[in-house]
Design a protein around this motif. Structure first.
Motif, mmCIF file in Angstrom:
data_model
loop_
_atom_site.group_PDB
_atom_site.id
_atom_site.type_symbol
_atom_site.label_atom_id
_atom_site.label_comp_id
_atom_site.label_asym_id
_atom_site.label_seq_id
_atom_site.Cartn_x
_atom_site.Cartn_y
_atom_site.Cartn_z
ATOM 1 N N VAL A 276 44.122 87.137 -49.922
ATOM 2 C CA VAL A 276 45.116 86.337 -50.638
ATOM 3 C C VAL A 276 46.507 86.506 -50.037
ATOM 4 O O VAL A 276 47.325 85.578 -50.081
ATOM 5 N N TYR A 277 46.808 87.660 -49.463
ATOM 6 C CA TYR A 277 48.154 87.947 -48.983
ATOM 7 C C TYR A 277 48.681 86.932 -47.975
ATOM 8 O O TYR A 277 49.835 86.483 -48.110
ATOM 9 N N PRO A 278 47.940 86.550 -46.923
ATOM 10 C CA PRO A 278 48.523 85.613 -45.948
ATOM 11 C C PRO A 278 48.965 84.289 -46.546
ATOM 12 O O PRO A 278 49.933 83.682 -46.070
ATOM 13 N N PHE A 279 48.288 83.833 -47.595
ATOM 14 C CA PHE A 279 48.628 82.551 -48.182
ATOM 15 C C PHE A 279 49.909 82.611 -49.023
ATOM 16 O O PHE A 279 50.546 81.588 -49.267
ATOM 17 N N LEU A 280 50.288 83.808 -49.478
ATOM 18 C CA LEU A 280 51.471 83.955 -50.330
ATOM 19 C C LEU A 280 52.612 84.683 -49.631
ATOM 20 O O LEU A 280 53.651 84.916 -50.244
ATOM 21 N N GLN A 281 52.426 85.040 -48.355
ATOM 22 C CA GLN A 281 53.427 85.816 -47.656
ATOM 23 C C GLN A 281 54.773 85.087 -47.577
ATOM 24 O O GLN A 281 55.835 85.697 -47.676
ATOM 25 N N LYS A 282 54.733 83.766 -47.394
ATOM 26 C CA LYS A 282 55.972 83.014 -47.223
ATOM 27 C C LYS A 282 56.836 83.007 -48.478
ATOM 28 O O LYS A 282 58.033 82.715 -48.413
#
Length: 295
Positions: A276-282
């Protein structure tokens, strides 16, 4: 002066300092990535190849994952953790956003400032294990999934961060909406929430990680092993090496005590939330820093 040239007041980088920084960053990455890579790679090792301590196993096999999925315990606990995480995160976001928006009305409504102080007070003082357990027992939530959600439904820190984010939204939008006849509920649903996607994504990730990693509360409130989430199953099998009982508590079976199976359980408990982290990093910089700078 070109756009890529360095300003005159900034000294050029020292090659030695740059090299030292690169080495330190590389070492930090190695320390962080190596354990994860070791666990993932060895989860695909054949049972007889897991006795070696190498990073890459000598023989590859999917037997570990076949074993844990055939048993049913890990798969059932994964479903339990997924449902708890989805339901808990949705409810926590709803409660946190509603409370945070209400706490922005310190000048419009009486008693809001006192409520804000009570929320801040919970960040300093909290009840102990025994009072929490007695409250959960009094509400009849023992051996219930709600015992993992209701006691931690709202975090004071997340409420404060979201409130500060709401405080920085343009007041002109709210005034224009009121002039058009919009009520507070319409303003909250149609203006505040759409403008707060960044902070909602970050706070939602915080809640999701907390629910997914719920271990102590599950150990405290769930006596029925058929309701255990993945983290409690992971603790029981990997750390304690205990046998897993079937979900109907009638047929007993043991997962083979091999390193590959243990690594596979760790992967199943860790990798899903990492995805899930890469999708919410921004959203992290805008959501967290904007909500924590002011207010």
């Amino acid at each position: 002066m070109t756009s890529t040239s360095r300003p005159a007041w900034i000294e050029p980088p020292n090659p030695l300092v740059t090299a030292v920084k690169g080495i330190l960053i590389g070492l930090i990455l190695l320390v962080m990535i190596y354990p994860l890579a070791y666990v993932i790679l060895n989860s695909f090792a054949a049972p007889e190849a897991t006795t070696s301590a190498g990073l890459i196993p000598s023989e590859w096999s999917f037997s570990a994952y076949t074993t844990i999925f055939e048993g049913g315990v890990v798969l059932r606990s994964m479903i339990v953790s997924t449902v708890i995480t989805l339901v808990g995160t949705a409810l926590s976001l709803a409660v946190t956003a509603t409370l945070a928006y209400g706490l922005t009305k310190t000048r419009q409504l009486p008693g809001v400032r006192a409520a804000l102080y009570l929320v801040l007070l919970t960040m300093i003082f909290s009840a102990g294990i025994i009072p929490n357990y007695l409250v959960v027992k009094a509400f009849g939530l023992l051996d219930s999934y709600w015992a993992l959600i209701v006691p931690v439904l709202a975090s004071a820190f997340n409420v404060v961060v979201m409130r500060n984010f709401f405080m920085q939204l343009p007041r002109e939008l709210f005034e224009a909406a009121r002039m058009d006849g919009a009520g507070e509920l319409s303003i909250f649903l149609k203006i505040v929430l759409p403008l707060s996607k960044a902070v909602l994504a970050v706070i939602g990730l915080f809640y999701a990680v907390s629910y997914w990693n719920s271990f102590f509360n599950a150990m405290l409130y769930l006596n029925d092993s058929s309701k255990w989430p993945i983290q409690l199953v992971l603790n029981s099998y990997v750390l304690q090496g205990s046998a897993m009982s079937s979900m109907n508590n009638t047929d007993m079976y043991n997962l083979p005590s091999s390193q590959a199976v243990q690594m596979a359980v760790v992967v199943m408990a860790t990798v899903p939330i990492l995805i899930v982290y890469p999708f919410l990093q921004k959203y992290f910089t805008k959501g967290v820093l904007t909500g924590a700078i002011k207010g």
